[in-house]
Design a protein around this motif. Structure first.
Motif: not given
Length: 480
Positions: A252-273
Motif C-alpha cells: 500500500x505504501x509503495x503505491x503512494x505517489x511521491x513528488x519529484x521534490x521529495x524523492x531528492x531528499x535522503x530518507x530511510x530505505x528500510x521497508x516495513x516488513x
C-alpha cells in the motif's frame, strides 16, 4: 441574519457561557493558560432546509444546506460535501490549529478527511466529540467533568460497535479506536475495560480487507496505525501479526505517489516488513537472526548518515514561528532522523550482545546515544505534540547506554519529557528493555562464542561488514 451567531467569543468561553473580550488570546484563556481557539472570529451554522425555504440554498445529494453568502462560505474554508453539523465544524476548527506544539496533524494527515465521514458511524462521531471537547484543555490538563463524560460515552459507543461484525470491520471503527487512544493519552485514563487499545487496533487491522481499500483515507489510516502496533508489540507479546499483513501494508505504501521534490531528499530505505521483525528480534533473539540484523543495521546506519548531513545543511531561518511551514517540515524530518537512529541503536545493541569486543559497534552506539540526546534537546521547543516521539527514542538510549555519564544525562532528559504524557511510565519501559538486553548478554556469555563462528568466519558479524542484497533493488521508504 439566520444561521449566523452574533457572538465572536472563543470556544472555551462559549462552552461555559462566559463573556469573552474577543482578544487573541482572550483574557480568560490567557489567565488560565489554555489554548484560545476562535476568539474574534465569526461563526456560521449550516442548517437543514426544505424545498419551501427561501434564497441562499444549494443541494448536496439528497441534502440542502443554507449558505449565508459566498463570502461567508469562502471565509469558512469548507467545501460543500462536508456534513453540515456542529460536530464537523468543531473538528474543522480544531484541525486549523497549525502551531506544531498542538497541531493535530501530528497524529496523521488523514484526520482532515474525517469531517466528511461524520454521521455514518456512531463510534466515530462519539470519538470525535470526545476529541474536540478535550482539546481546548490539553494544554493545562485541567479537564472538566464534561470531557470525561464524552470520553466515557465514546468507549460505550465503541463497545456497542464492536459487537456488530460488519461495523467492527469498518475503517470508521478503526479510526474511532485511534481517536479514543489519542484522548486516552491526554487524559491518562487506562482503567477502562479495553485493557490495551494497541491490541484492539491490531485485531481490527487483521480483520481489514485490503481488496476493498480504494480511498487515500483508508490507505493512510492503515499505514499510520501499523507503526504504533509494531512499537507496542515490542513490549506486548499478545500482539502478533502475520508477515503477510506487513507485506500488504508495505505494498500500500509503495503505491503512494511521491513528488519529484521529495524523492531528492535522503530518507530511510528500510521497508516495513523489516521493521515488523523488531519485536521478535528483541523478545526472542537467536544467533540465526544475526545476518539479517546486520544487513538491516548497515542500511540504517548509511541512511542515517545521509539524513544527518542533510539536516546539517538545512537553511537556518524561519524557526521563530511555530506555525510556519518551514518549522513543520524541519520538525518532521528531525522526527524521521531520530526514529531511524533509534532503530539503528536497537540493532546495534543486539549485535553487541554477541560481539562485545567490537570497538566500532561500541563507538557507534555511543554516537547514536549522543545524537538522540541532541535531538531531544533540539525538539524540546516542539513539545508536547511536536516532540512526542522523543520519549521512545530516549527509552532505547537509556536501555542501550554503557557510559555512566551518558546514562545520567539521558535519565535526566527522560524525566523531563515524562511530564508531557504522565500516564506512560517511560522509565519502567526503559528498565524492561535494558533487562531484556542484559538477559541476552548473560546468555551469550554462558554459551560462549564458539558456536557463532571464528573471527574469520562469514558468520562473524562486524559493523564494517559489506552486505549485499544481490540484484534486488533498494527498498522504498516506509517511515516519515
Amino acid at each position: 441574519m439566520p444561521g449566523v451567531p452574533s457572538s465572536k467569543g472563543c470556544d472555551a468561553c462559549r462552552k461555559i457561557k462566559k463573556k469573552c473580550d474577543e482578544l487573541q488570546p482572550c483574557s480568560r484563556c490567557r489567565r488560565l493558560q489554555i489554548i484560545c481557539v476562535g476568539s474574534g472570529k465569526q461563526r456560521f451554522k449550516f442548517k437543514h432546509a426544505d424545498s419551501k425555504s427561501t434564497t441562499g440554498q444549494t443541494a448536496v445529494g439528497k441534502r440542502r444546506v443554507v449558505v449565508p453568502s459566498v463570502r461567508a462560505a469562502a471565509s469558512f474554508q469548507i467545501t460543500m460535501h462536508i456534513p453540515d453539523s456542529e460536530l464537523a465544524s468543531s473538528l474543522i476548527g480544531t484541525l486549523k490549529i497549525t502551531d506544531i506544539r498542538y497541531a493535530l496533524e501530528y497524529y496523521g494527515y488523514f484526520l482532515k478527511d474525517i469531517p466528511r465521514r461524520l454521521g455514518s458511524s456512531a463510534a466515530l462521531d462519539a470519538a470525535v466529540k470526545a476529541l474536540v471537547t478535550a482539546y481546548p484543555y490539553f494544554h493545562s490538563r485541567d479537564f472538566p467533568p464534561e470531557v470525561l463524560m464524552h470520553y466515557g460515552r465514546s468507549l460505550r459507543s465503541l463497545r456497542d460497535t464492536l459487537d456488530d461484525d460488519i461495523e467492527a470491520r469498518s475503517v470508521n471503527t478503526l479510526c474511532a479506536v485511534y481517536l479514543i487512544t489519542i484522548c486516552q493519552s491526554w487524559l491518562g485514563k487506562y482503567d477502562d475495560q479495553l485493557a490495551s487499545h494497541g491490541e484492539a487496533i491490531a485485531h481490527l487491522l487483521r480483520m481489514a480487507d485490503f481488496t476493498q481499500i480504494k480511498s487515500n483515507f483508508e490507505r493512510d489510516i492503515i499505514i499510520t496505525l501499523t507503526v504504533p502496533v509494531i512499537i507496542e508489540a515490542i513490549v506486548n507479546p499478545r500482539i502478533k501479526m502475520e508477515p503477510k499483513f506487513f507485506q500488504l501494508v508495505s505494498d500500500l505504501n509503495d503505491n503512494t505517489p511521491v513528488s519529484s521534490q521529495r524523492s531528492e531528499i535522503p530518507r530511510s530505505s528500510t521497508k516495513l516488513p523489516t521493521i515488523a521483525k523488531f519485536p521478535e528480534w528483541i523478545r526472542n533473539l537467536s544467533p540465526g537472526d544475526l545476518p539479517e540484523i546486520a544487513a538491516a543495521y548497515l542500511r540504517i546506519r548509511n541512511d542515517s548518515q545521509r539524513m544527518r548531513e542533510y539536516l546539517d545543511n538545512w537553511p537556518v531561518s524561519g524557526y521563530t514561528v511555530m506555525s510556519s511551514l518551514v518549522v513543520m517540515q524541519r520538525s518532521r524530518y528531525q522526527a524521521g532522523y531520530a526514529t531511524l537512529i533509534t532503530l539503528g541503536l536497537m540493532l546495534n545493541t543486539l549485535l553487541r550482545v554477541f560481539h562485545p569486543d567490537n570497538l566500532m559497534l561500541s563507538a557507534e552506539a555511543a554516537f547514536f546515544c549522543d545524537e538522540i540526546v541532541l535531538e531531544a534537546e533540539l525538539a524540546s521547543c516542539y513539545r508536547p505534540l511536536g516532540a512526542a516521539y522523543i520519549a521512545l527514542c530516549l527509552v532505547v538510549a537509556w536501555a542501550a547506554a554503557e557510559d555512566a555519564y551518558q546514562l545520567d544525562r539521558i535519565d535526566s532528559i527522560l524525566a523531563d519529557y515524562q511530564s508531557d504524557f504522565k500516564e506512560i511510565n517511560w522509565k519502567e519501559r526503559a528498565m524492561w528493555l535494558r533487562r531484556q538486553f542484559g538477559s541476552y548478554q548473560n546468555m551469550a556469555g554462558a554459551e560462549g562464542t564458539s558456536n557463532l563462528g571464528s573471527p574469520d568466519s562469514p558468520r562473524k558479524l562486524t559493523a564494517n561488514v559489506q552486505v549485499s542484497d544481490g540484484n534486488s533493488s533498494p527498498e522504498s521508504c516506509c517511515m516519515m
